[in-house]
Design a protein around this motif. Structure first.
Motif, PDB file in Angstrom:
ATOM      1  N   GLU A 125       1.170  -1.220  -0.254  1.00  0.00           N
ATOM      2  CA  GLU A 125      -0.361  -0.199   0.484  1.00  0.00           C
ATOM      3  C   GLU A 125       0.885   1.142   0.062  1.00  0.00           C
ATOM      4  OE1 GLU A 125      -3.487   0.237  -0.107  1.00  0.00           O
ATOM      5  OE2 GLU A 125      -3.533  -1.872   0.646  1.00  0.00           O
ATOM      6  N   PRO A 126       0.307   2.012  -0.024  1.00  0.00           N
ATOM      7  CA  PRO A 126       1.339   3.723  -0.179  1.00  0.00           C
ATOM      8  C   PRO A 126       1.864   3.729   1.305  1.00  0.00           C
ATOM      9  CG  PRO A 126      -1.068   4.333  -1.741  1.00  0.00           C
ATOM     10  CD  PRO A 126      -1.399   2.529  -0.637  1.00  0.00           C
ATOM     11  N   CYS A 127       3.159   4.293   0.897  1.00  0.00           N
ATOM     12  CA  CYS A 127       4.314   4.381   2.776  1.00  0.00           C
ATOM     13  C   CYS A 127       4.573   6.033   1.950  1.00  0.00           C
ATOM     14  CB  CYS A 127       5.611   3.250   2.027  1.00  0.00           C
ATOM     15  SG  CYS A 127       5.034   2.047   2.274  1.00  0.00           S
ATOM     16  N   LEU A 141       5.880   6.322  -1.823  1.00  0.00           N
ATOM     17  CA  LEU A 141       6.728   4.527  -2.730  1.00  0.00           C
ATOM     18  C   LEU A 141       4.736   4.787  -2.511  1.00  0.00           C
ATOM     19  CD1 LEU A 141       8.788   2.591  -3.307  1.00  0.00           C
ATOM     20  CD2 LEU A 141       6.551   2.024  -1.879  1.00  0.00           C
ATOM     21  N   VAL A 142       4.416   4.255  -4.065  1.00  0.00           N
ATOM     22  CA  VAL A 142       3.315   3.850  -4.342  1.00  0.00           C
ATOM     23  C   VAL A 142       3.386   1.608  -4.689  1.00  0.00           C
ATOM     24  CG1 VAL A 142       1.606   5.956  -4.148  1.00  0.00           C
ATOM     25  CG2 VAL A 142       3.162   4.497  -6.077  1.00  0.00           C
ATOM     26  N   TRP A 143       2.233   1.586  -4.604  1.00  0.00           N
ATOM     27  CA  TRP A 143       2.610  -0.010  -5.967  1.00  0.00           C
ATOM     28  C   TRP A 143       1.912   0.862  -7.353  1.00  0.00           C
ATOM     29  CZ3 TRP A 143       6.174  -3.337  -3.784  1.00  0.00           C
ATOM     30  CH2 TRP A 143       6.949  -2.763  -3.412  1.00  0.00           C
ATOM     31  N   ALA A 144       1.761   0.257  -7.981  1.00  0.00           N
ATOM     32  CA  ALA A 144       1.519  -0.215  -9.419  1.00  0.00           C
ATOM     33  C   ALA A 144       1.568  -1.330 -10.014  1.00  0.00           C
ATOM     34  CB  ALA A 144       1.541   1.170 -10.826  1.00  0.00           C
ATOM     35  N   ASN A 145       0.292  -2.648 -10.189  1.00  0.00           N
ATOM     36  CA  ASN A 145       0.786  -3.599 -10.973  1.00  0.00           C
ATOM     37  C   ASN A 145       1.894  -4.345 -10.108  1.00  0.00           C
ATOM     38  OD1 ASN A 145      -1.524  -2.933 -12.454  1.00  0.00           O
ATOM     39  ND2 ASN A 145       0.268  -2.199 -13.788  1.00  0.00           N
ATOM     40  N   GLY A 146       1.498  -3.923  -8.651  1.00  0.00           N
ATOM     41  CA  GLY A 146       2.938  -5.269  -8.256  1.00  0.00           C
ATOM     42  C   GLY A 146       3.921  -4.171  -7.965  1.00  0.00           C
ATOM     43  N   CYS A 149       7.122   2.538  -6.706  1.00  0.00           N
ATOM     44  CA  CYS A 149       6.957   3.854  -7.937  1.00  0.00           C
ATOM     45  C   CYS A 149       7.323   4.989  -6.894  1.00  0.00           C
ATOM     46  CB  CYS A 149       5.780   3.950  -8.867  1.00  0.00           C
ATOM     47  SG  CYS A 149       6.324   5.202  -9.730  1.00  0.00           S
ATOM     48  N   VAL A 150       8.050   5.458  -6.928  1.00  0.00           N
ATOM     49  CA  VAL A 150       8.393   6.766  -5.853  1.00  0.00           C
ATOM     50  C   VAL A 150       7.588   8.278  -6.467  1.00  0.00           C
ATOM     51  CG1 VAL A 150       9.975   8.096  -4.902  1.00  0.00           C
ATOM     52  CG2 VAL A 150      10.498   5.415  -4.353  1.00  0.00           C
ATOM     53  N   ILE A 151       6.832   8.464  -5.715  1.00  0.00           N
ATOM     54  CA  ILE A 151       6.545  10.242  -5.903  1.00  0.00           C
ATOM     55  C   ILE A 151       7.277  10.739  -5.293  1.00  0.00           C
ATOM     56  CG2 ILE A 151       4.682  11.892  -6.022  1.00  0.00           C
ATOM     57  CD1 ILE A 151       2.714   8.960  -5.379  1.00  0.00           C
ATOM     58  N   PRO A 152       9.017  11.558  -5.469  1.00  0.00           N
ATOM     59  CA  PRO A 152       9.376  12.409  -4.771  1.00  0.00           C
ATOM     60  C   PRO A 152       8.527  13.922  -4.499  1.00  0.00           C
ATOM     61  CG  PRO A 152      10.407  12.928  -7.558  1.00  0.00           C
ATOM     62  CD  PRO A 152       9.065  11.100  -7.086  1.00  0.00           C
ATOM     63  N   GLY A 153       9.095  14.783  -4.044  1.00  0.00           N
ATOM     64  CA  GLY A 153       8.327  15.962  -3.913  1.00  0.00           C
ATOM     65  C   GLY A 153       8.780  17.327  -2.847  1.00  0.00           C
ATOM     66  N   GLU A 154       8.535  18.089  -2.764  1.00  0.00           N
ATOM     67  CA  GLU A 154       9.102  19.120  -1.371  1.00  0.00           C
ATOM     68  C   GLU A 154       7.984  18.777  -0.198  1.00  0.00           C
ATOM     69  OE1 GLU A 154      12.349  19.911  -1.309  1.00  0.00           O
ATOM     70  OE2 GLU A 154      13.115  18.941  -2.897  1.00  0.00           O
TER      71      GLU A 154
END
Length: 320
Positions: A125-127, A141-146, A149-154
């Motif tokens: 699940e999303p972390c 960090l999220v999961w797509a089709n197992g 994938c990381v979402i960087p940001g500020e």
């Protein structure tokens, strides 16, 4: 065939060779402020191994723009192109340190955490990772089709403001002390102005001014030490508010990302002061009004994996 991963901070450049499965084959450490820059250190490491890596992924403590980074706490900059040329490979990848920290959560294990809420189980699940250190790092960090994938940001630059009338003079004093961190015409400031080793001394002086007290302490470490020993009234109050604001930001962002995989608190300030993560911290994390029960469902962990930069670089390499 081997691949190169590295974690570059203000003090150390830690390099490692990994195989295709991500197993570490060899490590080396270089002084960030020494005679070799990162690109030269990569070339030296590859020369020692007798061959060029297939790929290279570097986690760096600085803002990455167009594949280039200036380190926050060292007079050194480098680029993906420069690393690739130094190694004689087609391309390299540079990640921000908290982008790498988020990537490290793809393989988090029970031994990496102290559980503050929930259990040491890590569903796909999303972390969210939040790290007060020199600045305030945030990554998701999220999961797509197992697959991760990381979402960087500020996220360290979201707005914080007074929550009670008693806190208004503190924010007035903080904006006077450090006007650059103000956001808009009111009293709010960017979160990093308080929730970081850089910001805490400014905040401490603002708290002291609001209480008509002196502010003899100069560093974040001194402020935390004095607060823990209950030796300085302004330090005690500043750290109490630091805990509440950090927990609130973590809870807010956990809500934004629906972080049912866990909210992880990391960073140098957290590692040096585990004593602040008590019942008051958890209560402030869960203080969500109508959504308090929703926040209580989010796992909350103190993340004490010291190699998250290397692990994150490895996980990125493996996933991509």
């Amino acid at each position: 065939m081997w691949n190169l991963i590295a974690d570059v901070g203000g003090t150390n450049m830690r390099l490692a060779a990994v195989n295709a499965e991500g197993d570490i084959l060899e490590r080396a450490r270089y002084d960030t402020k020494g005679t070799l820059n990162l690109e030269q250190a990569c070339a030296d490491f590859a020369a020692h191994r007798g061959s060029a890596p297939g790929r290279a992924v570097i986690a760096a403590a600085g803002v990455v723009r167009d594949g280039s980074v200036q380190l926050t706490n060292a007079d050194q900059s480098f680029s993906e192109r420069g690393i690739a040329v130094a190694l004689g490979i087609e391309r390299a990848k540079v990640l921000n340190d908290f982008e790498a920290a988020a990537w490290s959560l793809a393989t988090v294990a029970e031994g990496d955490v102290t559980v503050l809420q929930g259990q040491a189980v890590f569903p796909r699940e999303p972390c969210l990772i939040v790290g007060p250190g020199t600045g305030l790092g945030v990554g998701a960090l999220v999961w797509a089709n197992g697959e991760p994938c990381v979402i960087p940001g500020e996220g360290g630059h979201v707005a914080l403001g007074p929550r009670t009338p008693e806190e208004v003079p503190i924010f007035e004093a903080l904006r006077e002390e450090w006007p650059e961190v103000g956001m808009g015409p009111g009293l709010v400031v960017e979160a990093e102005a308080i929730l970081s080793g850089t910001g805490l001394p400014y905040f401490y002086r603002a708290v002291a001014k609001s209480m008509d007290l002196t502010a003899p302490l100069g560093t974040g470490a001194e402020i935390f030490e004095a607060a823990k020993a209950r030796l300085d009234t302004a330090a005690i109050r500043a750290v109490e508010l630091f805990v509440q604001y950090l927990a609130g930001v973590a809870g807010d962002l956990g809500l934004v990302f629906a972080a049912k995989g866990g909210v992880f608190i990391s960073g140098g300030v957290a590692a040096a002061n585990p004593w602040i993560f008590d019942e008051a911290f958890v209560a402030a994390f869960n203080a969500g009004g109508r959504h308090t029960s929703w926040r209580q469902e989010l796992p909350l962990h103190l993340y004490h994996q010291p190699n998250f930069g290397l692990i994150g670089a490895r996980n990125y390499l493996t996933a991509r």
